[in-house]
Scaffold this active site. Structure first.
Site, PDB file in Angstrom:
ATOM      1  N   CYS A   1       0.855  -1.184   0.000  1.00 36.10           N
ATOM      2  CA  CYS A   1       0.000   0.000   0.000  1.00 36.10           C
ATOM      3  C   CYS A   1       0.893   1.236   0.000  1.00 36.10           C
ATOM      4  O   CYS A   1       1.857   1.295   0.769  1.00 36.10           O
ATOM      5  CB  CYS A   1      -0.873  -0.016   1.253  1.00 36.10           C
ATOM      6  SG  CYS A   1      -1.979   1.398   1.380  1.00 36.10           S
TER       7      CYS A   1
ATOM      8  N   HIS B   1      -8.922  -3.894  -2.175  1.00 39.57           N
ATOM      9  CA  HIS B   1      -8.026  -3.110  -1.308  1.00 39.57           C
ATOM     10  C   HIS B   1      -8.402  -1.626  -1.402  1.00 39.57           C
ATOM     11  O   HIS B   1      -8.523  -0.937  -0.387  1.00 39.57           O
ATOM     12  CB  HIS B   1      -6.577  -3.352  -1.737  1.00 39.57           C
ATOM     13  CG  HIS B   1      -5.556  -2.536  -0.995  1.00 39.57           C
ATOM     14  ND1 HIS B   1      -4.627  -3.097  -0.147  1.00 39.57           N
ATOM     15  CD2 HIS B   1      -5.311  -1.197  -0.983  1.00 39.57           C
ATOM     16  CE1 HIS B   1      -3.877  -2.137   0.371  1.00 39.57           C
ATOM     17  NE2 HIS B   1      -4.257  -0.971  -0.132  1.00 39.57           N
ATOM     18  N   GLU B   2      -8.609  -1.150  -2.635  1.00 45.11           N
ATOM     19  CA  GLU B   2      -8.941   0.270  -2.835  1.00 45.11           C
ATOM     20  C   GLU B   2     -10.346   0.586  -2.314  1.00 45.11           C
ATOM     21  O   GLU B   2     -10.569   1.648  -1.730  1.00 45.11           O
ATOM     22  CB  GLU B   2      -8.823   0.650  -4.313  1.00 45.11           C
ATOM     23  CG  GLU B   2      -7.432   0.478  -4.913  1.00 45.11           C
ATOM     24  CD  GLU B   2      -6.315   1.073  -4.077  1.00 45.11           C
ATOM     25  OE1 GLU B   2      -6.527   2.103  -3.416  1.00 45.11           O
ATOM     26  OE2 GLU B   2      -5.213   0.486  -4.066  1.00 45.11           O
TER      27      GLU B   2
ATOM     28  N   HIS C   1     -10.272   1.285   1.274  1.00 39.42           N
ATOM     29  CA  HIS C   1      -9.820   2.649   1.586  1.00 39.42           C
ATOM     30  C   HIS C   1     -11.007   3.621   1.623  1.00 39.42           C
ATOM     31  O   HIS C   1     -11.067   4.498   2.473  1.00 39.42           O
ATOM     32  CB  HIS C   1      -8.827   3.146   0.531  1.00 39.42           C
ATOM     33  CG  HIS C   1      -7.402   2.756   0.789  1.00 39.42           C
ATOM     34  ND1 HIS C   1      -6.737   3.075   1.949  1.00 39.42           N
ATOM     35  CD2 HIS C   1      -6.507   2.076   0.027  1.00 39.42           C
ATOM     36  CE1 HIS C   1      -5.491   2.601   1.883  1.00 39.42           C
ATOM     37  NE2 HIS C   1      -5.326   1.993   0.732  1.00 39.42           N
TER      38      HIS C   1
HETATM   39 ZN   LIG Z   1      -3.682   1.031   0.013  1.00 42.86          ZN
END
Ligand SMILES: [Zn+2]
Length: 168
Positions: free
Chosen positions: A93, A135-136, A139
């Site tokens: 990340c 993963h995004e 966020h």
């Molecule tokens: Zn990330």
């Protein structure tokens, strides 16, 4: 213009981001897409979310600098289906430089999102693209990959990321 990447534990990474409103945009979506892609390439990333560059709205970019035509922004992304199969692959990340840890995620997803023109698009992602998308998306919910692994697993990843001390 490249943007500054915000590092953990900055509080902005903990905010759940509001929808991007194309009828009343907080920033120009095309400019944001270009700037975020440029920032991602600059740091050799394969994904970058808006809060990582200090913009509070639901969008991330994803793709590869080697095939820029496949790189784009995903506004207001939604998962519409996912497999029960789980993969445990290493992730990195840009807000945690040098740190890599294996995170369990579904092997494939089907998703919807708006492109930078506000048009709805739909697609399927598997393997690393699937992992990156999830993963995004995390966020945008204020979740970072540290939250997805055990304390022990995280501690080992942190230890591994630090330069080895020389023995006397
Ligand atoms: Zn990330």
């Amino acid at each position: 213009m490249p943007l500054t990447v915000i590092k953990f534990p900055n509080e902005i990474l903990r905010n759940k981001l509001p929808e991007f409103d194309f009828s009343n945009p907080v920033v120009d979506p095309k400019t944001l897409e270009t700037d975020m892609l440029e920032t991602m390439y600059l740091h050799d990333g394969i994904g970058l979310s808006a809060n990582q560059v200090g913009v509070s709205t639901r969008v991330f970019v994803m793709g590869h600098s080697t095939v820029p035509e496949n790189s784009q922004a995903y506004f207001n992304p939604i998962i519409i289906a996912n497999t029960d199969d789980i993969e445990d692959i290493e992730e990195g990340c840009l807000s945690f430089p040098g740190l890599y840890v294996k995170v369990k995620r579904p092997t494939a997803i089907k998703a919807r999102w708006q492109n930078s023109s506000g048009e709805w698009q739909e697609g399927e992602f598997k393997g690393y693209d699937c992992k990156c998308f999830l993963h995004e998306l995390d966020h945008l919910e204020g979740i970072v990959f540290k939250d997805r692994v055990s304390t022990l697993k995280w501690a080992l990843a942190v230890k591994k990321s630090q330069p080895k001390r020389r023995r006397k």
